[in-house]
Motif scaffolding. Structure first.
Motif, PDB file in Angstrom:
ATOM      1  N   VAL A  81       0.649  -2.668  19.209  1.00  0.00           N
ATOM      2  CA  VAL A  81       0.278  -2.798  17.801  1.00  0.00           C
ATOM      3  C   VAL A  81      -0.231  -1.478  17.256  1.00  0.00           C
ATOM      4  CG1 VAL A  81      -1.435  -3.832  16.249  1.00  0.00           C
ATOM      5  CG2 VAL A  81      -0.158  -5.287  17.837  1.00  0.00           C
ATOM      6  N   TYR A 107      10.443   0.837  18.351  1.00  0.00           N
ATOM      7  CA  TYR A 107      10.369   0.018  19.563  1.00  0.00           C
ATOM      8  C   TYR A 107      10.766   0.811  20.803  1.00  0.00           C
ATOM      9  CZ  TYR A 107       9.894  -4.195  16.654  1.00  0.00           C
ATOM     10  OH  TYR A 107       9.443  -5.151  15.766  1.00  0.00           O
ATOM     11  N   LYS A 125      10.037  -5.636  21.443  1.00  0.00           N
ATOM     12  CA  LYS A 125      10.281  -6.533  20.296  1.00  0.00           C
ATOM     13  C   LYS A 125       9.586  -7.869  20.523  1.00  0.00           C
ATOM     14  CE  LYS A 125      14.246  -8.363  17.720  1.00  0.00           C
ATOM     15  NZ  LYS A 125      15.726  -8.487  17.752  1.00  0.00           N
ATOM     16  N   SER A 126       9.733  -8.397  21.719  1.00  0.00           N
ATOM     17  CA  SER A 126       9.084  -9.678  22.035  1.00  0.00           C
ATOM     18  C   SER A 126       7.573  -9.517  22.095  1.00  0.00           C
ATOM     19  CB  SER A 126       9.594 -10.199  23.391  1.00  0.00           C
ATOM     20  OG  SER A 126      10.977 -10.399  23.334  1.00  0.00           O
ATOM     21  N   ARG A 135       1.849 -10.104  16.925  1.00  0.00           N
ATOM     22  CA  ARG A 135       1.658 -10.369  15.498  1.00  0.00           C
ATOM     23  C   ARG A 135       1.395 -11.846  15.241  1.00  0.00           C
ATOM     24  NH1 ARG A 135       5.215  -5.751  12.459  1.00  0.00           N
ATOM     25  NH2 ARG A 135       4.563  -6.885  10.605  1.00  0.00           N
ATOM     26  N   GLU A 136       1.969 -12.637  16.077  1.00  0.00           N
ATOM     27  CA  GLU A 136       1.678 -14.058  15.950  1.00  0.00           C
ATOM     28  C   GLU A 136       0.204 -14.334  16.289  1.00  0.00           C
ATOM     29  OE1 GLU A 136       3.507 -16.236  14.743  1.00  0.00           O
ATOM     30  OE2 GLU A 136       2.794 -18.204  15.380  1.00  0.00           O
ATOM     31  N   LEU A 184       5.682  -7.354  20.550  1.00  0.00           N
ATOM     32  CA  LEU A 184       5.099  -7.206  19.216  1.00  0.00           C
ATOM     33  C   LEU A 184       5.167  -8.515  18.431  1.00  0.00           C
ATOM     34  CD1 LEU A 184       6.136  -3.642  18.036  1.00  0.00           C
ATOM     35  CD2 LEU A 184       3.828  -4.600  18.131  1.00  0.00           C
ATOM     36  N   ALA A 185       6.214  -9.258  18.670  1.00  0.00           N
ATOM     37  CA  ALA A 185       6.318 -10.552  17.975  1.00  0.00           C
ATOM     38  C   ALA A 185       5.161 -11.451  18.386  1.00  0.00           C
ATOM     39  CB  ALA A 185       7.660 -11.209  18.308  1.00  0.00           C
ATOM     40  N   ARG A 186       4.862 -11.461  19.708  1.00  0.00           N
ATOM     41  CA  ARG A 186       3.749 -12.299  20.171  1.00  0.00           C
ATOM     42  C   ARG A 186       2.423 -11.745  19.653  1.00  0.00           C
ATOM     43  NH1 ARG A 186       6.527 -11.829  24.983  1.00  0.00           N
ATOM     44  NH2 ARG A 186       4.914 -10.503  25.888  1.00  0.00           N
ATOM     45  N   GLN A 229      13.836  -4.168  23.789  1.00  0.00           N
ATOM     46  CA  GLN A 229      13.847  -5.625  23.596  1.00  0.00           C
ATOM     47  C   GLN A 229      12.512  -6.228  24.034  1.00  0.00           C
ATOM     48  OE1 GLN A 229      16.058  -7.513  21.958  1.00  0.00           O
ATOM     49  NE2 GLN A 229      14.631  -9.221  22.324  1.00  0.00           N
TER      50      GLN A 229
END
Lengths: 536, 227
Positions: B152, B162, B177-178, B184-185, B180-182, B174
């Motif tokens: 982050v 990325y 990507k996962s 941000r969630e 950062l997705a987690r 990849q």
């Protein structure tokens, strides 16, 4: 109807692929085609749009995170440390400095380069880190601060005895205390610069203190509190002086003594320490600097040649008579007094303090026989010693004379103090005859000596020395020097027969004087009664 | 190499450092010190320690100046070093003391627990002032795992892509990507109640987050700040 979970966008968490794509879209990490696809989905899917907005809003909220401006000290220290690792290669740097943005930098960089040049040697051994520099004041004082449990203890001790405050005025102790407080006020870069100004032994000592402080975290918190209390105190200077003085005293003790002190309650400890501080401070004051040692050694050569001492020496030898001070032994003693006056005077002075009679050593105890001889000569100096002592004191450095005067010592204490001074000068005094003996040894002989057990080696050295000097300690035994029992004070009568004749007349060595018991069964005080000498 | 040299001013500075230009090194330090220390503070929890680590990072950069060959953005390399150093520091701290604190104070510049009044539900419509928001964000960041937090910080403040974050963290793009997705969630879960209703991330939230992410290593107040 719209599901509220869909409305807050959380339902899309169930679709991790969509979530990842939304995040990647926000991060501009999607290829153009995928970005267009997600835009289409957002337009058609209310939940996705809300989720996207939520993610974006949270992401923008991160802008609130503070980024504190690093202080200039960090930059300077970092650059200086880099300088210490080799950035001083700036021979062509002058032209580059001109291109720097700020006008001050041309001044700063040469300073940093110079500082780096100084630092590089030292840093090779010890590179203080930011944390070290920050904790430096505490690390410097930590050993001292853990010697007592509170600053109140120091105050109590200072109330019991003025010696603590007097000790705090000692220049070395005062400098130590001053370092703690001064370094505490410094910025980290100033601390680094300060460290580089110290000589290598002081730096090594500090490095050890820091390492010790960092590895021993058992009392770190309490010490930190004590330190904070100390530096925040209005009386910080005075208390730091007390703490440094107390630490210096504690350092003079053995580990066992320190452990014993720790077992006592603060009150008991303060009382005990108060009793010891005066003598400790005197001994500390009487410590000679190297230059003072050389000056005193020179003065002592004058003392042994002075009229006072010459007369005292003649009286002593006359009192001993030729049997106990035959010419060959007197020659040795004279040679020792001339070539190593500090050591010789020290032995004579110690003998004058001896309260118990000189006893004869065992027949095969070669080394102690030599000591006994000195003791007997010293005994004969008793009456003359005060005058000799005055001669010695006149040549002492003024601060030592003042200290002796101010210390309100008894006669014996004063003699002990003077002998302590002589002992320091004697440590560098090697009598000519001993030096010649060692210098005359070949490497093979030296190797032979060193291969012997230590006692055997000392006996061999003593015998060889006697042969070289024309004196054997066997002769002294044969002449009965040590068989007469306790020495008498005052002049003797006519010269006594020497050698086996004397031994026969005076009989075998006397047993040690048994302590006479009082009617209550306690030993009687005072000197034991002298045995009657056998009648001729 | 030419691409990075041309596009990244830091790379150009680093090449000058390799030629023993002290001004270039100073410039690099000044450009990155604030952010590096901030990122490291979030990694190790104490600004003092972060400064020390940042210094070590810069010194490593300096020592490697002769071997430096631009193959990525300078900041990628810088943070790769920083990540390793922070990881080692946390391992040392973990060895030094096993006790773990329940809540991270992510930095020493004001990262305290939310003011109870401000964080209570009594003021749901109140517009959060800057300090409250800052505290809430810090608490939310503290709920992230170590790698999530670093990812982050690098994405948000260093603007690394990325692939570059992957180089720093040793992951594929990849994977980042996962990750950062987690992250941000998790941030959204922690922050939205505050942003919407003024409800701060609670201890319970933090505890749950920590329980879910076993990889997190909490910060240990084992060395008192003595100044």
């Amino acid at each position: 109807m719209i599901d509220p979970r869909e409305h807050d966008g959380r339902s899309s968490s169930a679709d991790p692929l969509l979530h990842e794509r939304l995040v990647a879209y926000l991060d501009r990490e999607l290829p153009l085609a995928e970005a267009e696809a997600i835009e289409a989905e957002i337009a058609a899917n209310e939940a996705a749009r809300i989720k996207l907005e939520g993610l974006d809003r949270v992401w923008r909220a991160l802008d609130a995170l503070p980024v504190e401006k690093t202080d200039a000290d960090f930059t300077r220290t970092t650059l200086a440390l880099a300088a210490g690792t080799g950035i001083t290669n700036t021979s062509a740097g002058a032209s580059r400095f001109g291109s720097l943005k700020r006008g001050l930098l041309p001044l700063i960089w040469p300073a940093i380069a110079g500082f780096g040049a100084l630092a590089v040697v030292w840093l090779a051994a010890w590179v203080p880190q930011q944390r070290t520099l920050k904790a430096l004041p505490l690390a410097l004082a930590a050993d001292a601060l853990q010697q007592f449990e509170s600053l109140d203890y120091l105050e109590t001790l200072a109330q019991i005895t003025p010696e603590l405050a007097l000790a705090a005025k000692d220049p070395v102790i005062a400098a130590e205390a001053d370092d703690w407080l001064t370094v505490n006020q410094m910025t980290r870069s100033e601390r680094l610069a300060w460290l580089t100004t110290l000589d290598s032994s002081r730096r090594d000592a500090i490095a050890k203190r820091v390492a010790s402080y960092q590895t021993d975290s058992r009392n770190a918190e309490r010490i930190a509190e004590r330190h904070a209390e100390l530096v925040a105190s209005e009386d910080a200077e005075r208390l730091a002086g007390y703490a440094a003085a107390y630490y210096a005293y504690a350092e003079s003790l053995s580990a066992a003594e320190r452990a014993e002190l720790r077992e006592l309650s603060p009150e008991q400890r303060a009382r005990r320490v108060a009793k010891k501080l005066r003598r400790w401070r005197l001994e500390r004051t009487l410590t000679l600097a190297p230059g003072e040692r050389a000056a005193l050694a020179s003065h002592l050569r004058d003392v042994v040649r002075s009229e006072t001492f010459t007369q005292a020496r003649e009286n002593a030898f006359a009192r001993r008579g030729p049997r106990t001070a035959p010419p060959e032994l007197r020659r040795v003693i004279d040679a020792r007094l001339d070539s190593a006056p500090a050591a010789a005077l020290s032995r004579v002075g110690q003998a004058t303090l001896r309260a118990t009679p000189v006893r004869a050593p065992a027949r095969d105890d070669r080394r102690n026989r030599g000591d006994m001889l000195w003791l007997m000569i010293g005994n004969a100096f008793r009456e003359s010693w005060p005058a000799v002592e005055e001669e010695i004191v006149t040549g002492l450095p003024e601060r030592l004379r003042v200290a002796l005067e101010e210390a309100s010592l008894t006669g014996r204490e004063r003699t002990e103090a003077v002998l302590a001074i002589l002992g320091q000068a004697a440590s560098e005094d090697t009598p000519d005859d001993q030096r010649e003996q060692f210098e005359s040894l070949s490497n093979e002989q030296l190797a032979e000596y060193l291969a012997l057990p230590s006692n055997t080696m000392m006996d061999r050295l003593t015998d060889d020395w006697g042969a070289q000097m024309g004196v054997t300690t066997e002769d002294t035994v044969e002449r009965g020097f040590f068989e007469r029992g306790p020495q008498e004070r005052g002049p003797r009568g006519p010269a006594e027969p020497a050698g086996r004749e004397g031994f026969r007349r005076f009989g075998p060595p006397q047993p040690p004087p048994s302590r006479e018991l009082s009617p209550e069964g306690r030993p009687r005080r005072g000197r034991p009664e002298q045995p009657e000498p056998p009648q001729r | 190499m030419a691409r990075y040299t041309a596009s990244d001013p830091d790379v150009r500075l680093m090449l000058r450092v390799g030629e023993d230009d002290p001004a270039a090194f100073e410039e690099l330090v000044r450009r990155h010190q604030d952010r590096l220390i901030a990122v490291l503070t979030y990694q190790v929890g104490r600004r003092e320690l972060a400064e020390e680590l940042a210094q070590e990072v810069f010194l490593r950069v300096y020592r490697a100046r002769k071997r430096y060959a631009p193959g990525a953005k300078f900041s990628t390399w810088l943070y790769h070093i920083a990540t390793n150093i922070a990881l080692n520091a946390r391992r040392r701290m973990a060895r030094k003391k096993e006790v773990r604190m329940p809540i991270i104070s992510p930095d020493e510049t004001g990262a305290h627990a939310l003011d109870p009044v401000a964080a209570s539900g009594a003021m749901p419509t109140r517009v959060a002032d800057r300090q409250e928001l800052r505290s809430a964000v810090q608490a939310a960041i503290a709920t992230l795992g170590e790698r999530q937090r670093m990812a982050v910080m690098l994405a948000k403040f260093e603007h690394l892509g990325y692939a570059e974050i992957g180089e720093v963290l040793g992951m594929t793009a990849q994977g980042v990507k996962s990750l950062l997705a987690r992250a941000r969630e998790n941030l959204r879960d922690a922050l939205e109640p505050y942003l919407d209703h003024g409800i701060a991330p609670t201890d319970q939230t933090l505890s749950l987050s920590l329980a879910e992410d076993r990889s997190i290593e909490l910060i240990l107040p084992d060395e008192a700040d003595h100044d």
